[in-house]
Design a protein around this motif. Structure first.
Motif, PDB file in Angstrom:
ATOM      1  N   MET A   1       0.664  -1.277  -0.146  1.00 18.80           N
ATOM      2  CA  MET A   1      -0.124  -0.020  -0.219  1.00 18.80           C
ATOM      3  C   MET A   1       0.750   1.227  -0.039  1.00 18.80           C
ATOM      4  N   ILE A   2       1.964   1.170   0.856  1.00 19.53           N
ATOM      5  CA  ILE A   2       2.663   2.348   0.983  1.00 19.53           C
ATOM      6  C   ILE A   2       3.482   2.629  -0.569  1.00 19.53           C
ATOM      7  N   HIS A   3       3.898   1.503  -1.039  1.00 20.80           N
ATOM      8  CA  HIS A   3       4.527   1.535  -2.351  1.00 20.80           C
ATOM      9  C   HIS A   3       3.786   2.135  -3.501  1.00 20.80           C
ATOM     10  N   THR A   4       2.597   1.925  -3.607  1.00 22.94           N
ATOM     11  CA  THR A   4       1.586   2.440  -4.479  1.00 22.94           C
ATOM     12  C   THR A   4       1.360   3.976  -4.290  1.00 22.94           C
ATOM     13  N   PHE A   5       1.359   4.302  -2.801  1.00 22.20           N
ATOM     14  CA  PHE A   5       1.153   5.879  -2.584  1.00 22.20           C
ATOM     15  C   PHE A   5       2.464   6.477  -3.129  1.00 22.20           C
ATOM     16  N   PHE A   6       3.730   6.082  -2.728  1.00 22.18           N
ATOM     17  CA  PHE A   6       4.888   6.658  -3.364  1.00 22.18           C
ATOM     18  C   PHE A   6       5.057   6.697  -4.803  1.00 22.18           C
ATOM     19  N   LYS A   7       4.710   5.534  -5.680  1.00 23.67           N
ATOM     20  CA  LYS A   7       4.628   5.588  -6.915  1.00 23.67           C
ATOM     21  C   LYS A   7       3.885   6.585  -7.742  1.00 23.67           C
ATOM     22  N   ARG A   8       2.558   6.728  -6.878  1.00 26.53           N
ATOM     23  CA  ARG A   8       1.415   7.772  -7.437  1.00 26.53           C
ATOM     24  C   ARG A   8       2.149   9.065  -7.345  1.00 26.53           C
ATOM     25  N   LEU A   9       2.787   9.444  -6.039  1.00 23.48           N
ATOM     26  CA  LEU A   9       3.424  10.655  -5.574  1.00 23.48           C
ATOM     27  C   LEU A   9       4.322  10.897  -6.687  1.00 23.48           C
ATOM     28  N   ALA A  10       5.431  10.182  -6.905  1.00 25.51           N
ATOM     29  CA  ALA A  10       6.433  10.360  -7.926  1.00 25.51           C
ATOM     30  C   ALA A  10       5.842  10.790  -9.220  1.00 25.51           C
ATOM     31  N   MET A  11       4.660  10.005  -9.724  1.00 22.24           N
ATOM     32  CA  MET A  11       4.122  10.239 -10.846  1.00 22.24           C
ATOM     33  C   MET A  11       3.615  11.771 -11.134  1.00 22.24           C
ATOM     34  N   LEU A  12       2.875  11.956 -10.083  1.00 21.64           N
ATOM     35  CA  LEU A  12       2.409  13.400  -9.784  1.00 21.64           C
ATOM     36  C   LEU A  12       3.543  14.499  -9.833  1.00 21.64           C
ATOM     37  N   ILE A  13       4.511  14.355  -9.194  1.00 25.21           N
ATOM     38  CA  ILE A  13       5.751  15.292  -9.314  1.00 25.21           C
ATOM     39  C   ILE A  13       6.094  15.138 -10.653  1.00 25.21           C
ATOM     40  N   ALA A  14       6.305  14.237 -11.296  1.00 22.24           N
ATOM     41  CA  ALA A  14       6.819  14.206 -12.623  1.00 22.24           C
ATOM     42  C   ALA A  14       5.874  14.976 -13.495  1.00 22.24           C
ATOM     43  N   MET A  15       4.639  14.549 -13.443  1.00 21.69           N
ATOM     44  CA  MET A  15       3.522  15.441 -14.129  1.00 21.69           C
ATOM     45  C   MET A  15       3.638  16.820 -14.133  1.00 21.69           C
ATOM     46  N   ALA A  16       3.890  17.468 -12.902  1.00 27.37           N
ATOM     47  CA  ALA A  16       3.870  18.624 -12.439  1.00 27.37           C
ATOM     48  C   ALA A  16       5.147  19.427 -12.885  1.00 27.37           C
ATOM     49  N   GLY A  17       6.316  18.754 -13.047  1.00 20.70           N
ATOM     50  CA  GLY A  17       7.254  19.360 -13.513  1.00 20.70           C
ATOM     51  C   GLY A  17       7.483  19.277 -15.000  1.00 20.70           C
ATOM     52  N   SER A  18       6.861  18.283 -15.786  1.00 18.42           N
ATOM     53  CA  SER A  18       6.603  18.562 -17.227  1.00 18.42           C
ATOM     54  C   SER A  18       6.024  19.565 -17.598  1.00 18.42           C
ATOM     55  N   LEU A  19       4.777  19.876 -17.036  1.00 22.73           N
ATOM     56  CA  LEU A  19       3.834  20.916 -17.082  1.00 22.73           C
ATOM     57  C   LEU A  19       4.319  22.280 -16.863  1.00 22.73           C
ATOM     58  N   THR A  20       5.136  22.426 -15.765  1.00 26.23           N
ATOM     59  CA  THR A  20       6.127  23.473 -15.409  1.00 26.23           C
ATOM     60  C   THR A  20       7.045  23.953 -16.696  1.00 26.23           C
TER      61      THR A  20
END
Length: 50
Positions: free
Chosen positions: A1-20
């Protein structure tokens, strides 16, 4: 469960960085076009008063 959370968090950060980065590119391109138009306008005025 924690692994999934960090995977989603990393994906969100990558997407936000790309949009920026993409937004920054568009802004700089627009600034370059505005600066070029301003330069052409100044050149035109200088040619008229030569």
């Amino acid at each position: 469960m924690i692994h999934t959370f960090f995977k989603r968090l990393a994906m969100l950060i990558a997407m936000a960085g790309s949009l920026t980065l993409l937004a920054g590119c568009n802004t700089m391109e627009g600034l370059g076009q505005d600066t070029q138009e301003l330069g052409e306008s100044i050149e035109g005025e200088a040619a008229e008063h030569d």
